[in-house]
Design a protein around this motif. Structure first.
Motif, PDB file in Angstrom:
ATOM      1  N   MET A  67       1.000  -0.864   0.055  1.00 41.32           N
ATOM      2  CA  MET A  67      -0.369   0.027   0.145  1.00 41.32           C
ATOM      3  C   MET A  67       0.880   1.080  -0.264  1.00 41.32           C
ATOM      4  SD  MET A  67      -3.032   0.310   2.141  1.00 41.32           S
ATOM      5  CE  MET A  67      -3.577  -0.738   3.587  1.00 41.32           C
ATOM      6  N   HIS A  68       0.574   2.285  -0.991  1.00 45.42           N
ATOM      7  CA  HIS A  68       1.576   3.648  -0.941  1.00 45.42           C
ATOM      8  C   HIS A  68       0.632   4.259   0.702  1.00 45.42           C
ATOM      9  CE1 HIS A  68       2.142   8.083  -0.920  1.00 45.42           C
ATOM     10  NE2 HIS A  68       2.202   7.389  -2.025  1.00 45.42           N
ATOM     11  N   PRO A  69       2.356   4.349   1.814  1.00 43.64           N
ATOM     12  CA  PRO A  69       2.063   4.809   2.639  1.00 43.64           C
ATOM     13  C   PRO A  69       1.395   6.006   2.845  1.00 43.64           C
ATOM     14  CG  PRO A  69       4.781   5.752   1.765  1.00 43.64           C
ATOM     15  CD  PRO A  69       3.463   4.841   0.303  1.00 43.64           C
ATOM     16  N   SER A  70       0.641   6.888   2.333  1.00 47.98           N
ATOM     17  CA  SER A  70       0.239   7.780   2.547  1.00 47.98           C
ATOM     18  C   SER A  70      -1.310   8.124   2.036  1.00 47.98           C
ATOM     19  CB  SER A  70       0.417   9.262   2.748  1.00 47.98           C
ATOM     20  OG  SER A  70       0.581   9.620   0.987  1.00 47.98           O
ATOM     21  N   ARG A  71      -1.430   6.821   1.513  1.00 42.52           N
ATOM     22  CA  ARG A  71      -2.915   7.218   0.775  1.00 42.52           C
ATOM     23  C   ARG A  71      -3.241   4.890   1.233  1.00 42.52           C
ATOM     24  NH1 ARG A  71      -3.390  11.676  -2.954  1.00 42.52           N
ATOM     25  NH2 ARG A  71      -4.896  10.924  -4.176  1.00 42.52           N
ATOM     26  N   TRP A  72      -4.557   5.044   0.590  1.00 37.73           N
ATOM     27  CA  TRP A  72      -5.345   3.825   0.966  1.00 37.73           C
ATOM     28  C   TRP A  72      -4.952   2.955  -0.820  1.00 37.73           C
ATOM     29  CZ3 TRP A  72      -6.648   0.175   4.669  1.00 37.73           C
ATOM     30  CH2 TRP A  72      -7.218  -0.329   3.901  1.00 37.73           C
ATOM     31  N   GLY A  73      -4.424   1.512  -0.231  1.00 44.36           N
ATOM     32  CA  GLY A  73      -4.594   0.252  -0.855  1.00 44.36           C
ATOM     33  C   GLY A  73      -3.404   0.816  -2.339  1.00 44.36           C
ATOM     34  N   ASP A  74      -4.272  -0.232  -3.346  1.00 44.71           N
ATOM     35  CA  ASP A  74      -3.173   0.428  -4.432  1.00 44.71           C
ATOM     36  C   ASP A  74      -3.657   0.885  -5.188  1.00 44.71           C
ATOM     37  OD1 ASP A  74      -2.673  -0.911  -7.228  1.00 44.71           O
ATOM     38  OD2 ASP A  74      -3.541  -2.158  -7.414  1.00 44.71           O
ATOM     39  N   PRO A  75      -2.064   1.398  -5.649  1.00 41.60           N
ATOM     40  CA  PRO A  75      -2.423   3.154  -6.353  1.00 41.60           C
ATOM     41  C   PRO A  75      -2.820   2.922  -7.808  1.00 41.60           C
ATOM     42  CG  PRO A  75      -0.197   2.270  -5.482  1.00 41.60           C
ATOM     43  CD  PRO A  75      -0.908   1.226  -5.110  1.00 41.60           C
ATOM     44  N   ALA A  76      -3.263   1.966  -8.372  1.00 39.26           N
ATOM     45  CA  ALA A  76      -3.502   1.470  -9.658  1.00 39.26           C
ATOM     46  C   ALA A  76      -5.260   1.688  -9.806  1.00 39.26           C
ATOM     47  CB  ALA A  76      -3.007   0.447 -10.347  1.00 39.26           C
ATOM     48  N   ARG A  77      -5.673   1.546  -8.060  1.00 38.33           N
ATOM     49  CA  ARG A  77      -7.074   1.677  -8.402  1.00 38.33           C
ATOM     50  C   ARG A  77      -7.406   3.227  -7.824  1.00 38.33           C
ATOM     51  NH1 ARG A  77      -9.319  -2.944  -4.858  1.00 38.33           N
ATOM     52  NH2 ARG A  77     -10.995  -1.480  -4.691  1.00 38.33           N
ATOM     53  N   ALA A  78      -6.574   3.755  -7.503  1.00 43.73           N
ATOM     54  CA  ALA A  78      -6.770   5.049  -6.831  1.00 43.73           C
ATOM     55  C   ALA A  78      -7.750   6.147  -7.721  1.00 43.73           C
ATOM     56  CB  ALA A  78      -5.705   6.572  -6.642  1.00 43.73           C
ATOM     57  N   THR A  79      -8.818   6.499  -7.041  1.00 45.29           N
ATOM     58  CA  THR A  79      -9.903   6.698  -8.258  1.00 45.29           C
ATOM     59  C   THR A  79     -10.061   8.520  -8.316  1.00 45.29           C
ATOM     60  OG1 THR A  79     -11.766   5.907  -5.875  1.00 45.29           O
ATOM     61  CG2 THR A  79     -12.362   5.399  -8.398  1.00 45.29           C
ATOM     62  N   ALA A  80     -10.412   8.795  -9.221  1.00 41.82           N
ATOM     63  CA  ALA A  80     -10.649  10.312  -8.953  1.00 41.82           C
ATOM     64  C   ALA A  80     -11.833  10.694  -8.242  1.00 41.82           C
ATOM     65  CB  ALA A  80     -11.067  11.176 -10.975  1.00 41.82           C
ATOM     66  N   LEU A  81     -12.399  11.604  -8.154  1.00 42.86           N
ATOM     67  CA  LEU A  81     -14.305  11.914  -7.633  1.00 42.86           C
ATOM     68  C   LEU A  81     -14.856  11.652  -9.003  1.00 42.86           C
ATOM     69  CD1 LEU A  81     -13.713  14.660  -5.353  1.00 42.86           C
ATOM     70  CD2 LEU A  81     -14.503  12.820  -4.601  1.00 42.86           C
ATOM     71  N   PRO A  82     -15.995  11.592  -9.017  1.00 47.97           N
ATOM     72  CA  PRO A  82     -17.242  11.568  -9.395  1.00 47.97           C
ATOM     73  C   PRO A  82     -17.029  12.869  -9.932  1.00 47.97           C
ATOM     74  CG  PRO A  82     -17.688   9.869  -8.063  1.00 47.97           C
ATOM     75  CD  PRO A  82     -16.394  10.955  -7.336  1.00 47.97           C
ATOM     76  N   ASP A  83     -17.694  13.296 -11.169  1.00 48.08           N
ATOM     77  CA  ASP A  83     -18.155  14.687 -11.010  1.00 48.08           C
ATOM     78  C   ASP A  83     -19.085  15.222 -10.131  1.00 48.08           C
ATOM     79  OD1 ASP A  83     -16.265  14.967 -13.450  1.00 48.08           O
ATOM     80  OD2 ASP A  83     -17.455  14.301 -15.176  1.00 48.08           O
ATOM     81  N   THR A  84     -20.012  13.627 -10.305  1.00 46.41           N
ATOM     82  CA  THR A  84     -21.459  14.475  -9.445  1.00 46.41           C
ATOM     83  C   THR A  84     -20.611  15.007  -7.778  1.00 46.41           C
ATOM     84  OG1 THR A  84     -21.760  12.155  -8.531  1.00 46.41           O
ATOM     85  CG2 THR A  84     -22.986  13.240  -9.579  1.00 46.41           C
ATOM     86  N   ALA A  85     -19.885  13.963  -7.310  1.00 42.62           N
ATOM     87  CA  ALA A  85     -19.044  14.089  -6.135  1.00 42.62           C
ATOM     88  C   ALA A  85     -18.000  15.562  -6.048  1.00 42.62           C
ATOM     89  CB  ALA A  85     -18.554  12.981  -5.415  1.00 42.62           C
TER      90      ALA A  85
END
Ligand SMILES: Cc1cc2nc3c(=O)[nH]c(=O)nc-3n(C[C@H](O)[C@H](O)[C@H](O)COP(=O)(O)OP(=O)(O)OC[C@H]3O[C@@H](n4cnc5c(N)ncnc54)[C@H](O)[C@@H]3O)c2cc1C
Length: 518
Positions: A1-19
């Motif tokens: 896991m990335h030290p300062s983020r959650w989970g697999d860096p490849a699965r990092a999600t941008a905020l959906p447009d609505t959010a």
């Protein structure tokens, strides 16, 4: 896991447009550029001590490089992520040691006692309560005891329906080994993809299917533990009256009493069918009353969760659609797992009760959407922190008769501390005949010093929880963050019992110093 983020860096999600639109409207966007990486403090332990340990474990299992020490620094609460983002690596261990067997763990503990080195057991590193932030003052060093090599399925008893697992298995790894035997554990916390069997036991974790399969501590029938005073093996019968149940001393012991090296759990057959669906309730109070009715009638589905009005309004139960059009009212998700006939029978009985109480069935689409995104929300936290939104969760539990007071008290404390415009969202995710847990998600525009901003809000919420007589934690454990409120919950004698157990099992206090015990 990335030290300062959650989970697999490849699965990092941008905020959906609505959010993103919602955040821009409520808080404004304040992109926070990534800070340059800071170096980890040099190891403070004498190299000769590590050489001695390397002779027992093998040099390749005693690691001091910066990258691995950075990855073993702290856990995954928002304060942990903020500290890492700010380059605060004070909690970094001097070395990461990787035992492969119970005997290796015992050897590390003997070495630590001999040289007075602090030891932090490390499973998946997903603690959200400072359980990995041990004190190092007064010690010759601090090592992270990383259980990553202990990943075997040791035994399966198909007759008794139990399995013995090593502690370093992550949720999916344990499920894959059990699935090959046609079995499942059924423990799916939101941190499932990274948290480990040993961590689940050490923190008394509770998963999203707890209504059907039970909390993790309810699944454990036996434990093997290495302590500085020697080995403890417990669990020789399905139930017993041989004095107090000592398994409970180690379940929830958060690495302060010993290192759990094997866990025997009750298992179930892999369900042939899984169905999830949505219900709408006019209010949180109505939905909670329906949950209580089901629990007290012995009719709980495998999964049952209820979002309050605010959480429903922003679609938190459906991460892909946060900020989009909401169903209104309060969203409940129910899920059924098992053989088709059992699923159909339970579903029909629950449907009759919920319809009779005024629930409106929304069909399977909201359930499928929840199931698809059930492990994704933690990625959104990183995206929110990136745009200057402070976001964190906290949880508690109480009896049904006290639920309204708890809900109101925590909400008022968070709003009072964080000020106007604070988003306080809540859901019920674990229910019992006698009560339920409340899980809050909080968001506010991040201040310059967002760490202090959150710590003040969290303290206010913990005070409110204590004032109404609820528990300081239903499933996140005590760690260092909840420790100041533990004595109020278990009393002075309760604290001295914990201290006495600690003194007996870990007389020199090398195990996770400063964690759990006030
Ligand atoms: C995004 C996110 C979602 C979460 N969702 C849930 C949830 O749904 N339900 C839930 O219950 N929790 C949840 N948590 C909290 C966390 O995942 C749990 O506390 C988990 O049980 C910890 O397991 P771990 O393997 O990561 O342990 P770690 O974080 O590595 O350790 C936790 C504590 O246990 C000790 N420990 C670890 N392994 C051992 C061992 N073998 N022997 C002795 N002590 C040990 C550590 O020293 C530490 O004090 C969540 C956390 C995050 C970040």
């Amino acid at each position: 896991m990335h030290p300062s983020r959650w989970g697999d860096p490849a699965r990092a999600t941008a905020l959906p447009d609505t959010a993103r639109g919602l955040i821009e409207m409520v808080f404004g966007l304040d992109e926070r550029p990534a800070l340059p990486e800071v170096s980890v403090p040099a190891p403070a332990v004498e190299p000769a001590l590590l050489t001695e340990l390397a002779e027992t474990l093998g040099a390749e299992h005693v690691l001091t490089d910066d990258d691995i020490r950075r990855l073993r620094t702290g856990g995954k609460s928002t304060p942990d992520l903020l500290r890492q983002r700010a380059g605060d690596l004070d909690d970094a261990p001097d070395a990461v040691v990787r035992p492969g067997t119970h005997d290796d763990v015992a050897a590390v503990l003997a070495w630590a006692v001999k040289h007075h080195v602090a030891v932090v057991p490390f499973g998946g590193g997903t603690s959200v309560t400072g359980g990995l932030a041990a004190r190092r003052d007064g010690f010759a060093g601090l090592v992270s005891l990383d259980l990553i090599r202990m990943k075997r399925l040791l035994e399966v008893d198909h007759t008794s329906m139990t399995a013995t697992l090593e502690p370093g298995l992550r949720g999916p790894e344990a499920e894959a080994l059990l699935a090959a035997e046609g079995l499942t554990l059924g423990h799916f916390p939101q941190s499932f993809e990274y948290a480990t069997i040993g961590g689940f036991a050490a923190t008394r974790s509770s998963g999203q299917s707890s209504a059907g399969y039970g909390r993790f501590d309810a699944l454990v029938v036996g434990l093997r533990v290495a302590t500085p005073s020697g080995e403890v093996s417990l669990g020789s019968a399905p139930a017993n009256a041989a004095g107090p149940d000592l398994r409970q001393v180690f379940l929830g012991s958060e690495g302060a009493f010993g290192v759990i090296t094997a866990v025997t759990v009750r298992v179930r057959r892999v369900p042939a069918e899984k169905v999830y669906e949505g219900w709408r309730w006019p209010s949180f109070v109505d939905g909670a009353a329906a949950m209580r009715t089901l629990a007290q009638a012995g009719l709980l589905p495998t999964v049952i969760r209820l979002s309050d009005e605010s959480e429903t309004a922003i679609n938190l139960a459906r991460p892909d659609e946060i900020g989009g059009q909401s169903a209104g009212g309060c969203m409940m998700i129910t899920g059924y797992e098992g053989e088709p006939e059992a699923v159909a029978a339970k579903r029909a009985a629950v449907t009759a009760v919920l319809s009779g109480l005024g629930g409106e069935s929304l069909g399977e689409e909201p359930g499928a959407s929840w199931a698809k995104g059930r492990f994704d929300a933690p990625y959104l936290r990183d995206s929110l922190l990136d745009v200057g939104v402070l976001v964190e969760t906290l949880e508690t539990a109480t009896f049904w008769s006290n639920m309204d007071a708890l809900y109101a008290g925590v909400r008022a404390a968070l709003e009072g501390s964080l000020g106007e415009g604070t988003m306080v969202l809540c859901h019920i995710s674990h229910v019992y005949e006698t009560g339920c847990s409340l899980y809050f998600t909080v968001a506010q525009k991040a201040a310059e010093d967002s760490l202090s901003q959150w710590l003040a809000a969290k303290a206010a919420a913990c005070d409110a929880i204590t004032e109404v007589g609820a528990t300081i934690t239903h499933h996140h454990a005590v760690g260092t963050d909840h420790k100041p409120w533990l004595a109020a919950e278990i009393g002075g004698i309760g604290v001295s019992v914990l201290r006495a157990v600690k003194a007996d099992l870990d007389p020199s206090g090398v195990l996770n110093p400063g964690v759990l015990i006030p």
